[in-house]
Each structure stands twice: as C-alpha cells, then as structure tokens.
Design a protein around this motif. Structure first.
Motif, PDB file in Angstrom:
ATOM      1  N   HIS A  13       0.827  -1.210   0.000  1.00  0.00           N
ATOM      2  CA  HIS A  13       0.000   0.000   0.000  1.00  0.00           C
ATOM      3  C   HIS A  13       0.865   1.265   0.000  1.00  0.00           C
ATOM      4  CE1 HIS A  13      -3.076  -2.884   0.638  1.00  0.00           C
ATOM      5  NE2 HIS A  13      -2.738  -3.138   1.877  1.00  0.00           N
ATOM      6  N   THR A  17       1.261   4.051  -3.043  1.00  0.00           N
ATOM      7  CA  THR A  17       1.109   5.481  -2.770  1.00  0.00           C
ATOM      8  C   THR A  17       2.312   6.266  -3.272  1.00  0.00           C
ATOM      9  OG1 THR A  17      -0.224   4.983  -0.804  1.00  0.00           O
ATOM     10  CG2 THR A  17       0.743   7.188  -0.942  1.00  0.00           C
ATOM     11  N   TYR A 341      -7.240   5.399   6.698  1.00  0.00           N
ATOM     12  CA  TYR A 341      -7.109   3.942   6.779  1.00  0.00           C
ATOM     13  C   TYR A 341      -8.407   3.266   6.325  1.00  0.00           C
ATOM     14  CZ  TYR A 341      -2.921   5.098   9.390  1.00  0.00           C
ATOM     15  OH  TYR A 341      -1.699   5.612   9.751  1.00  0.00           O
ATOM     16  N   PRO A 345      -8.328  -1.213   0.976  1.00  0.00           N
ATOM     17  CA  PRO A 345      -7.331  -0.243   0.511  1.00  0.00           C
ATOM     18  C   PRO A 345      -7.223  -0.101  -0.992  1.00  0.00           C
ATOM     19  CG  PRO A 345      -6.257  -2.252   1.252  1.00  0.00           C
ATOM     20  CD  PRO A 345      -7.715  -2.410   1.577  1.00  0.00           C
ATOM     21  N   SER A 372      -6.978   3.253  -5.662  1.00  0.00           N
ATOM     22  CA  SER A 372      -6.521   3.021  -4.300  1.00  0.00           C
ATOM     23  C   SER A 372      -7.085   4.049  -3.322  1.00  0.00           C
ATOM     24  CB  SER A 372      -4.991   3.065  -4.249  1.00  0.00           C
ATOM     25  OG  SER A 372      -4.520   3.040  -2.914  1.00  0.00           O
ATOM     26  N   TYR A 374      -6.666   3.990  -0.181  1.00  0.00           N
ATOM     27  CA  TYR A 374      -5.577   4.236   0.763  1.00  0.00           C
ATOM     28  C   TYR A 374      -4.670   5.351   0.257  1.00  0.00           C
ATOM     29  CZ  TYR A 374      -1.561   3.237   3.812  1.00  0.00           C
ATOM     30  OH  TYR A 374      -0.524   3.337   4.720  1.00  0.00           O
ATOM     31  N   SER A 375      -4.296   5.282  -1.012  1.00  0.00           N
ATOM     32  CA  SER A 375      -3.423   6.306  -1.584  1.00  0.00           C
ATOM     33  C   SER A 375      -4.143   7.639  -1.729  1.00  0.00           C
ATOM     34  CB  SER A 375      -2.916   5.844  -2.955  1.00  0.00           C
ATOM     35  OG  SER A 375      -2.173   4.640  -2.844  1.00  0.00           O
ATOM     36  N   PRO A 453       0.183  -1.369   8.598  1.00  0.00           N
ATOM     37  CA  PRO A 453      -0.908  -2.045   7.892  1.00  0.00           C
ATOM     38  C   PRO A 453      -0.464  -3.406   7.376  1.00  0.00           C
ATOM     39  CG  PRO A 453       0.016  -0.308   6.519  1.00  0.00           C
ATOM     40  CD  PRO A 453       0.683  -0.192   7.844  1.00  0.00           C
ATOM     41  N   LEU A 459      -7.640  -3.895   5.412  1.00  0.00           N
ATOM     42  CA  LEU A 459      -6.503  -3.204   6.013  1.00  0.00           C
ATOM     43  C   LEU A 459      -6.472  -3.372   7.539  1.00  0.00           C
ATOM     44  CD1 LEU A 459      -4.212  -1.338   4.804  1.00  0.00           C
ATOM     45  CD2 LEU A 459      -5.502   0.559   5.787  1.00  0.00           C
TER      46      LEU A 459
END
Length: 475
Positions: A13, A17, A341, A345, A372, A374-375, A453, A459
């Motif tokens: 992850h 990113t 979070y 993700p 993503s 998460y990103s 993570p 996640l």
C-alpha cells in the motif's frame, strides 16, 4: 517492473502510494508478456468518477477477478456483475430496510458491548495487563455479523479468547487473495494445480470456513421447516429473512435460493466479509488514532457529555442509536480515520472496451484498472498539505454541521452504482462501539508497539493493537 513489485510487496500500500505521488496520480504497470500482470493504478478523483459513474457500463469485475476470489467469495455480490449483482443488491437492500432490521442491529450490538467488550476491558483493567484491542474488535464483529446474518453466535468474544479455526481460515484466505494480485496468473494457478505453497493454504482454509457456512444454512433450513409459528423479534436474521419474509422478491429468485445452498453460502460469505472484517478494521484504526491524539479524544468526550448529558454511574454506559445521531464530531473523527485507513485499501475493475481516462491515459480492451482509496487519502492534490494529519475538523462546517464530501474523493465506501449499500449500518456500528469504549475506558497504546498495515484485501494492523486499559473516573 516485475522485480520492483515483488521487492516491495511486503509494503504494497505504501509502495503504491509512492508511485502515484511520483506519477501525478496515475501509473501504468507493465509486467512480462507471459504474466498477465499489466494494469493501470490511479488515485485521480476524475478517473475514479469516470470509471465508477460516467462510464460504469464499460467496466466490470472481469473473469480474472472472479478467478482470484472464486474459492472464497464465489458468485456473491462482491464478484457478481449484471443481473446477478442486481438481484443480490435488491435482496440486501430489502433486508436493511425491513421493519425488524434496525431493532435487531441495536439489540445485538448492545448485548455484545455489555456482555462482551465491557467484560473483557474490565478484566484487563483490573489485572493491569495488555490486551490486543484489534483481536477484541474482530471477535466482536464476527459474533455480531454471524448473529445478524446466520442467527448463530460463535461466542468468540470472551475473556478466554477461545481459538476459532474458521476465523484464522478467513484471514489466511485474505492473505492468499492479495498474493494472487501480484503473482503471475500462470504461477499461482500452477501452485493451485499442484496444491503447494500458498494455494494449499487456500484450499484448506476454504474447506474449514465452508463447513461453518453450510452447517449454519442446513440448521436454519431444518429449524424453519420444523417451526409453524411466525418469526419473532429475537429470531430475525438474514437467512430467515430471505427464506421466509422476503415476499416482494420474484418467486423464481426465491425458489432458486431455496434450492441452492451454494447461492446462500456465497451471499452469506460476502456479507460476513463486508460486515465483519471491514468494520473491525475501521474501528481498530479509529481507536488507535483517538488514543494517540488526546485533544481529539477530549473533544469526543466533551461532545458526549454535553449533547447526551452522559454521566458515569460505574456500570458501563452504552448509547442508543437515537443518541448517537447527535454526535457530529464523533462521526467526523470516524470519517477522518476512514480517509487515512480505509478498510478496503484498493478496488479492482476491468475495461470491456477501450477507453480514454480524464487524465489522458489510454485504456485498452480487457485492461485491469485499480484505484486506491488508501493512496487517495494521502494525496496533497486531493486533501491539501495536511493530508497526513488526523484532523476531524476538516469534516465539520463553521456551523458545526457535517460537510458533504464527494464519494469520488472520499472512496472508503466506494461510489456510483456499486457504492456500499451498508454504509449507514457500518457508520452506526462504529459510532456505537467507538462511543461506548471511549466514554468508559482510556486506551493507552503499549510503548514501542509497532503499528503497520497488513498486506491483505482488508486493512488490518499487521501486529495488532496492544493497549493497556484504564477505566475512566469522572469528577
């Protein structure tokens, strides 16, 4: 590019990113010609809107996606397309809107908080011992979802922390599914055929979890066949609803469900995954962030005390859904936690025909596209220079009201036609558990405990959330 992918797979992850930050929000991955690993990765909200809304008809889960998730998710809503997806979504929507649903959810949550979470935290507070809060939350949500979906209580939430083979089987399946995303298709399929490595683990784990699901389905059918009285309030669950109460569905669909335990199994697994794993993940990260940001914790406590006139009586205080609706700052803090979070993700889709994204990138036919969440939560272009800060205030207007944020910017609940149908349920679950824990107990993260993570489709925290518990004392 393949060596770089394998080299960084342990921090997938963060690596994704980093790539997106370096490439302006969209990155084209090229693997070897024999590996079927080419894909486009994006965190651009315009691209996400294009894929999930504007050109949604040109994107579907695809054959490869279904093969990756086949053993676990089957033909459930997570992998389904077209009419099969519409049928299952309609069934779930009817279940959530059913008159007995909210009452059942509130009743089960209160029971498991009072008789489960509070008992465990009280024990570890008195013993002054460390406890893995992530494990507590996983057990809470697993018991809750099994009761709501299957009418079965695994009773995994207790001081003894009983070993539950099916829970570990679920986590093993998640790990293998993630590995399938980064391995060449021919490689993991060869492992599956030979029954070696991670693929042997998948087979064993699938068999363990399937036994649980099919046993629950068989018991429910036997119970319903013997029962001649209408379903009462304490018997309400998803299986009973579909088999007995859902009279608005097309009779052909109902007949197919009753004849097919596989169909029931697939729907149950998908709902268990979404309802249990995603919410427990979100709660763990939320409680960690609050525990490590004392000013935000203080603001949450003050809101509860002021808006709900809450007082400590030594018995452990939980809150009704009506009370929780008054806690805007708590909800803002949860949204901010989900931004940083997100439980899922990354999301995966496949183009049907060629296309051009708003970023200018060309998409070929049958191209895998991954976005993503998460990103996206870590992009300055989306959230500003303070994007890495835990800042609930970004969700509150000057009038103290919650700010409406585009679902194509805040993608924790997906967006477009496939937006999470259980968003409101997930939010009230997180508020109910979060408020109860924070009001009654102070959690202190164990010093030097690593918070990272995990590499999984959900996640979770790789090393859990080890905390010391202290019961709050209000003056």
């Amino acid at each position: 590019m393949l060596p770089g992918l394998f080299l960084n797979s342990s921090g997938a992850h963060e690596f994704a990113t980093y790539l997106l930050q370096q490439c302006g929000g969209t990155f084209v991955f090229k693997g070897p010609w024999f590996g079927s690993l080419d894909f486009l990765l994006t965190s651009n909200p315009a691209n996400v809107h294009h894929i999930l809304r504007k050109k949604v008809f040109n994107y579907h889960k695809g054959v490869e996606f279904k093969e990756i998730f086949a053993e676990s998710f089957g033909d459930g809503i997570f992998c389904a397309d077209g009419d099969r997806w519409k049928t299952q979504r309609r069934t779930i929507h009817s279940f959530i809107k059913y008159s007995k649903f909210e009452e059942a959810v509130e009743r089960i949550i209160q029971r498991k908080v009072l008789q489960g979470i509070f008992v465990i935290l009280e024990h570890f507070s008195e013993q002054r011992e460390e406890v893995d809060m992530q494990d507590v939350l996983k057990r809470f949500m697993f018991d809750f979802v099994c009761l709501l979906m299957l009418g079965f209580d695994p009773n995994s939430l207790s001081i003894e922390f009983p070993r539950a083979p099916y829970k570990q089987a679920f986590y093993d399946m998640e790990e293998v599914i993630l590995q399938r995303h980064v391995k060449p298709q021919w490689f993991w399929k060869l492992q599956k055929w030979l029954q070696i490595g991670e693929e042997r683990k998948m087979k064993i784990s699938s068999e363990i979890f399937n036994r649980l699901l099919y046993q629950c389905i068989s018991r429910k059918k036997e119970l319903l066949n013997r029962s001649k009285t209408p379903m009462d309030r304490d018997d309400f669950d998803f299986l009973t609803f579909v088999l007995v109460e859902d009279n608005d569905q097309d009779e052909r669909e109902m007949s197919a469900f009753k004849k097919s335990e596989k169909y029931a199994r697939d729907m149950a697994f998908n709902l268990l995954s979404a309802g249990s794993e995603a919410v427990s993940s979100g709660l763990a990260w939320f409680l960690w962030l609050v525990a490590t940001h004392p000013l935000i914790e203080k603001s949450i406590l003050e809101e509860i005390k002021t808006n709900l006139n809450a007082k400590e009586d030594g018995k452990g205080r939980h809150f009704s859904f009506e009370e929780l609706s008054k806690l805007n700052y708590l909800q803002a803090a949860i949204c901010e936690s989900l931004r940083l979070y997100p439980p899922v993700p990354f999301e995966h889709t496949v183009s049907i025909d060629s296309d051009t994204l708003p970023s200018g990138h060309q998409i070929g036919k049958n191209t895998r596209v991954i976005y993503s969440p998460y990103s996206m939560g870590r992009m300055e272009e989306i959230w500003g220079e303070d994007c890495l800060e835990f800042k609930p205030e970004r969700w509150i207007s000057s009038k103290g009201e919650l700010v409406d944020v585009s679902p194509y910017k805040f993608t924790a609940f997906n967006a477009g036609p496939r937006a999470c149908i259980g968003k409101e349920l997930a939010m009230v679950e997180m508020k109910a558990v979060g408020a109860a824990v924070i009001w009654n107990y102070s959690l202190q993260v164990v010093e030097n405990h690593p918070i990272l993570p995990s590499n999984s489709i959900v996640l979770h925290m790789k090393h859990g959330l080890k905390v010391r518990v202290m019961k709050r004392s209000y003056l």
